[in-house]
Design an enzyme around this catalytic site. Structure first.
Site, mmCIF file in Angstrom:
data_model
loop_
_atom_site.group_PDB
_atom_site.id
_atom_site.type_symbol
_atom_site.label_atom_id
_atom_site.label_comp_id
_atom_site.label_asym_id
_atom_site.label_seq_id
_atom_site.Cartn_x
_atom_site.Cartn_y
_atom_site.Cartn_z
ATOM 1 N N ARG A 146 -63.374 -39.405 123.293
ATOM 2 C CA ARG A 146 -62.674 -40.225 122.303
ATOM 3 C C ARG A 146 -61.761 -41.204 123.033
ATOM 4 O O ARG A 146 -61.084 -40.816 123.994
ATOM 5 C CB ARG A 146 -61.839 -39.289 121.422
ATOM 6 C CG ARG A 146 -61.224 -39.941 120.237
ATOM 7 C CD ARG A 146 -60.358 -38.959 119.481
ATOM 8 N NE ARG A 146 -58.968 -39.131 119.872
ATOM 9 C CZ ARG A 146 -57.935 -38.821 119.090
ATOM 10 N NH1 ARG A 146 -58.131 -38.300 117.886
ATOM 11 N NH2 ARG A 146 -56.695 -38.988 119.498
ATOM 12 N N TYR A 158 -50.883 -44.156 117.228
ATOM 13 C CA TYR A 158 -51.499 -42.829 117.205
ATOM 14 C C TYR A 158 -52.489 -42.623 118.359
ATOM 15 O O TYR A 158 -53.278 -43.517 118.668
ATOM 16 C CB TYR A 158 -52.262 -42.623 115.877
ATOM 17 C CG TYR A 158 -53.186 -41.447 115.983
ATOM 18 C CD1 TYR A 158 -52.670 -40.169 115.884
ATOM 19 C CD2 TYR A 158 -54.525 -41.606 116.309
ATOM 20 C CE1 TYR A 158 -53.477 -39.073 116.076
ATOM 21 C CE2 TYR A 158 -55.345 -40.517 116.502
ATOM 22 C CZ TYR A 158 -54.812 -39.258 116.389
ATOM 23 O OH TYR A 158 -55.607 -38.173 116.603
ATOM 24 N N ASP A 209 -60.756 -42.825 116.667
ATOM 25 C CA ASP A 209 -60.069 -42.317 115.475
ATOM 26 C C ASP A 209 -59.152 -43.403 114.912
ATOM 27 O O ASP A 209 -58.210 -43.831 115.585
ATOM 28 C CB ASP A 209 -59.243 -41.080 115.881
ATOM 29 C CG ASP A 209 -58.689 -40.317 114.691
ATOM 30 O OD1 ASP A 209 -58.743 -40.852 113.565
ATOM 31 O OD2 ASP A 209 -58.194 -39.197 114.896
ATOM 32 N N HIS A 211 -57.428 -42.921 112.164
ATOM 33 C CA HIS A 211 -56.312 -42.138 111.607
ATOM 34 C C HIS A 211 -55.827 -42.694 110.260
ATOM 35 O O HIS A 211 -54.620 -42.871 110.032
ATOM 36 C CB HIS A 211 -55.163 -42.036 112.611
ATOM 37 C CG HIS A 211 -54.571 -40.659 112.683
ATOM 38 N ND1 HIS A 211 -53.335 -40.365 112.167
ATOM 39 C CD2 HIS A 211 -55.051 -39.516 113.188
ATOM 40 C CE1 HIS A 211 -53.073 -39.085 112.363
ATOM 41 N NE2 HIS A 211 -54.110 -38.542 112.981
ATOM 42 N N GLU A 235 -63.795 -42.427 113.192
ATOM 43 C CA GLU A 235 -63.206 -41.300 112.451
ATOM 44 C C GLU A 235 -62.095 -41.757 111.500
ATOM 45 O O GLU A 235 -61.292 -42.624 111.850
ATOM 46 C CB GLU A 235 -62.633 -40.332 113.488
ATOM 47 C CG GLU A 235 -61.823 -39.191 112.931
ATOM 48 C CD GLU A 235 -61.390 -38.235 114.036
ATOM 49 O OE1 GLU A 235 -62.083 -38.155 115.083
ATOM 50 O OE2 GLU A 235 -60.361 -37.572 113.870
ATOM 51 N N GLU A 261 -60.469 -34.190 108.379
ATOM 52 C CA GLU A 261 -59.476 -33.275 108.963
ATOM 53 C C GLU A 261 -58.332 -32.944 108.015
ATOM 54 O O GLU A 261 -57.661 -31.947 108.220
ATOM 55 C CB GLU A 261 -58.959 -33.816 110.301
ATOM 56 C CG GLU A 261 -58.137 -35.066 110.183
ATOM 57 C CD GLU A 261 -57.685 -35.602 111.531
ATOM 58 O OE1 GLU A 261 -58.521 -35.703 112.437
ATOM 59 O OE2 GLU A 261 -56.492 -35.906 111.674
ATOM 60 N N ARG A 282 -65.470 -33.323 109.294
ATOM 61 C CA ARG A 282 -64.520 -32.877 110.321
ATOM 62 C C ARG A 282 -63.475 -31.905 109.780
ATOM 63 O O ARG A 282 -62.336 -31.867 110.246
ATOM 64 C CB ARG A 282 -63.826 -34.082 110.944
ATOM 65 C CG ARG A 282 -64.775 -34.944 111.746
ATOM 66 C CD ARG A 282 -64.032 -35.780 112.744
ATOM 67 N NE ARG A 282 -63.414 -34.957 113.762
ATOM 68 C CZ ARG A 282 -62.133 -34.661 113.844
ATOM 69 N NH1 ARG A 282 -61.280 -35.070 112.943
ATOM 70 N NH2 ARG A 282 -61.693 -33.925 114.831
ATOM 71 N N GLU A 338 -64.469 -31.037 118.679
ATOM 72 C CA GLU A 338 -63.307 -31.656 119.321
ATOM 73 C C GLU A 338 -62.648 -30.635 120.244
ATOM 74 O O GLU A 338 -62.431 -29.488 119.864
ATOM 75 C CB GLU A 338 -62.315 -32.095 118.238
ATOM 76 C CG GLU A 338 -61.037 -32.700 118.789
ATOM 77 C CD GLU A 338 -60.096 -33.167 117.675
ATOM 78 O OE1 GLU A 338 -60.145 -32.585 116.567
ATOM 79 O OE2 GLU A 338 -59.327 -34.101 117.915
ATOM 80 N N TRP A 401 -49.758 -42.525 108.442
ATOM 81 C CA TRP A 401 -49.645 -42.308 109.894
ATOM 82 C C TRP A 401 -50.994 -41.927 110.461
ATOM 83 O O TRP A 401 -51.714 -41.157 109.897
ATOM 84 C CB TRP A 401 -48.626 -41.199 110.220
ATOM 85 C CG TRP A 401 -48.606 -40.941 111.702
ATOM 86 C CD1 TRP A 401 -48.105 -41.788 112.656
ATOM 87 C CD2 TRP A 401 -49.147 -39.811 112.398
ATOM 88 N NE1 TRP A 401 -48.295 -41.238 113.900
ATOM 89 C CE2 TRP A 401 -48.934 -40.042 113.786
ATOM 90 C CE3 TRP A 401 -49.796 -38.643 111.997
ATOM 91 C CZ2 TRP A 401 -49.355 -39.129 114.764
ATOM 92 C CZ3 TRP A 401 -50.201 -37.743 112.952
ATOM 93 C CH2 TRP A 401 -49.976 -37.983 114.336
HETATM 94 C C1 GCO Z 1 -57.559 -35.387 115.599
HETATM 95 C C2 GCO Z 1 -56.396 -35.557 114.691
HETATM 96 C C3 GCO Z 1 -55.114 -34.979 115.170
HETATM 97 C C4 GCO Z 1 -54.056 -35.012 114.052
HETATM 98 C C5 GCO Z 1 -53.199 -33.804 114.128
HETATM 99 C C6 GCO Z 1 -52.144 -33.747 113.049
HETATM 100 O O1 GCO Z 1 -58.498 -36.139 115.445
HETATM 101 O O2 GCO Z 1 -57.527 -34.463 116.386
HETATM 102 O O3 GCO Z 1 -56.333 -36.828 114.143
HETATM 103 O O4 GCO Z 1 -54.663 -35.580 116.358
HETATM 104 O O5 GCO Z 1 -53.282 -36.149 114.116
HETATM 105 O O6 GCO Z 1 -54.010 -32.685 114.070
HETATM 106 O O7 GCO Z 1 -51.468 -32.532 113.109
HETATM 107 MG MG MG Z 2 -58.421 -37.375 113.770
#
Ligand code: GCO
Ligand code: MG
Length: 401
Positions: A146, A158, A209, A211, A235, A261, A282, A338, A401
């Site tokens: 990643r 992030y 990602d 996010h 992602e 997630e 995910r 992951e 975020w």
């Molecule tokens: C990922 C996620 C994490 C989250 C985290 C929040 O792809 O692993 O985006 O980095 O930000 O799990 O607690």
């Molecule tokens: Mg993520």
């Protein structure tokens, strides 16, 4: 085999973990109950509302207990409930496998593969540093990485780790504020992947990602922009609550999409699966009602050629990673796992038996999940409240975020 006792265990070896240990007279099992930044809500749900119902129940009736806790609570779904339920469920699979003397994957249908492919997390303060970081993962044997980096005007965005291998976004005290700017991001992301392909060649699998920071239309533009660089997946391209939002993205780009997630139920993902709007689910085993529920999601996904790729950040414990690896070992439509290395202090508490080799993970053949809990090491680290950051735009508006 009756459940005789249960404990909710808190520790903080650099970050907080909540672990559930269930016991019978002859065996014990562990489940991960960690919900980043909301740990005590799950701990209390388990201690006050679940453990009193479990003592005396037959530990082998995993599915019946799942349904009783899910339907019997009347209040369904939600991250706190489903994390508590996930911890109970995984602890029961671990316990039952130990009692029967087999690894958990045997109870999930047996081996579908020899090893589980993982992706590593490369990042850097600049595109150059991030691409160098990918090269180091390739040298370590990873086949999928990643790629995240800081950009001009977005220094603390992030996914940029503080060290090379350990990534920890939560911090003690009030949430840190990060700044977000969609234009800065969308104008600098393409050169990052162009540089990566120039430096790393066409074969290494690259993931990214977003996010949850774009609208569906912005995400569609990004997917198109990145098509020449052949991403393994894009992602969380848009906030995940809106399943319909993915129709717009999917109709505009062939860049593969992954999401899930922050989901915790099959009902969060069923439109995405049945309309084939995504390529990878995910969801985290720990946050989604455990292995019992994730197997259901996987079976639905299999019918629509969607694959599973469990969320596996270091803010979930080695218990969750082990559960995901047993799942990945046994589930036919598993895609990739992951993997972010846990700190040595964390591994000292959980002493996991899985092993990384050539960018793949191998679960051990130990009975159960192959993870334990050392109370003495754990007790050295007291629970410390910590929060994920909050993102704001330049004018102060709160952003995802
Ligand atoms: C990922 C996620 C994490 C989250 C985290 C929040 O792809 O692993 O985006 O980095 O930000 O799990 O607690
Ligand atoms: Mg993520």
């Amino acid at each position: 085999m009756k459940i005789t006792d249960g404990n909710v265990l808190l520790t903080s070896p650099g970050r907080n973990f909540v672990t559930l240990r269930l016991q019978t007279d002859d065996a014990w099992g562990l489940g991960d109950a960690t919900l980043n930044g909301r740990e005590l809500a799950v701990a209390s749900y388990l201690e006050n509302h679940v453990l009193p119902l479990l003592v005396g129940r037959d530990a082998f009736q995993i599915d019946d207990i799942w349904h009783e806790l899910y339907k019997g609570a009347y209040w369904r779904r939600g991250p706190v409930t489903m994390t508590a339920l996930g911890a109970v469920d995984v602890a029961l699979w671990d316990l039952k496998a130990k009692a029967l003397g087999v690894p958990v994957y045997e109870l999930l249908g047996g081996r579908a593969r020899e090893r589980v492919r993982v992706y590593g997390h490369a990042s850097g303060a600049t595109p150059e540093a991030a691409v160098e970081s990918v090269a180091r993962f390739v040298e370590m044997g990873y086949t999928a990485v990643r790629l995240q980096c800081g950009f001009e005007g977005l220094p603390d965005t992030y996914g940029v780790g503080r060290g090379d291998l350990y990534y920890e976004p939560a911090s003690p005290g009030r949430p840190r504020v990060e700044t977000w700017d969609t234009t800065e991001y969308l104008t600098q992301i393409e050169p990052l992947f162009a540089l990566a392909r120039r430096e790393l060649g066409p074969k290494i699998e690259l993931l990214h990602d977003v996010h949850h920071r774009l609208t569906p239309n912005e995400a569609a533009r990004l997917g198109r922009l990145l098509e020449p660089y052949r991403l393994f997946w894009l992602e969380d391209a848009t906030p995940a609550e809106l399943q319909e939002g993915f129709r717009r993205i999917r109709s505009q780009t062939t860049t593969p999409l992954a999401v899930g997630e922050v989901f915790n139920s099959v009902y969060d993902v069923h439109t995405l699966i049945t309309e084939q709007l995504i390529d990878y689910v995910r969801m985290a085993v720990a946050h989604s009602g455990g292995l019992t529920h994730m197997v259901r999601v996987a079976h639905l996904a299999e019918l629509f050629q969607v694959r599973m790729a469990c969320h596996g950040p270091t803010d979930l414990s080695p218990v969750n990673l082990a559960a995901s690896l047993h799942f990945g070992t046994a589930i036919h439509n598993f895609g990739i796992q992951e993997y972010m290395r846990h700190s040595p202090e964390t591994d000292e508490i959980f002493t996991p038996t899985y092993e990384l080799q050539d960018g793949h993970m191998y679960v051990s053949d130990d009975a159960g999940l192959g993870v334990s809990y050392d109370d003495q090491s754990a007790e050295q680290y007291e629970y410390t409240p910590a929060y994920l950051p909050v993102a704001r735009l330049g004018d102060g508006t709160v952003h995802s975020w």
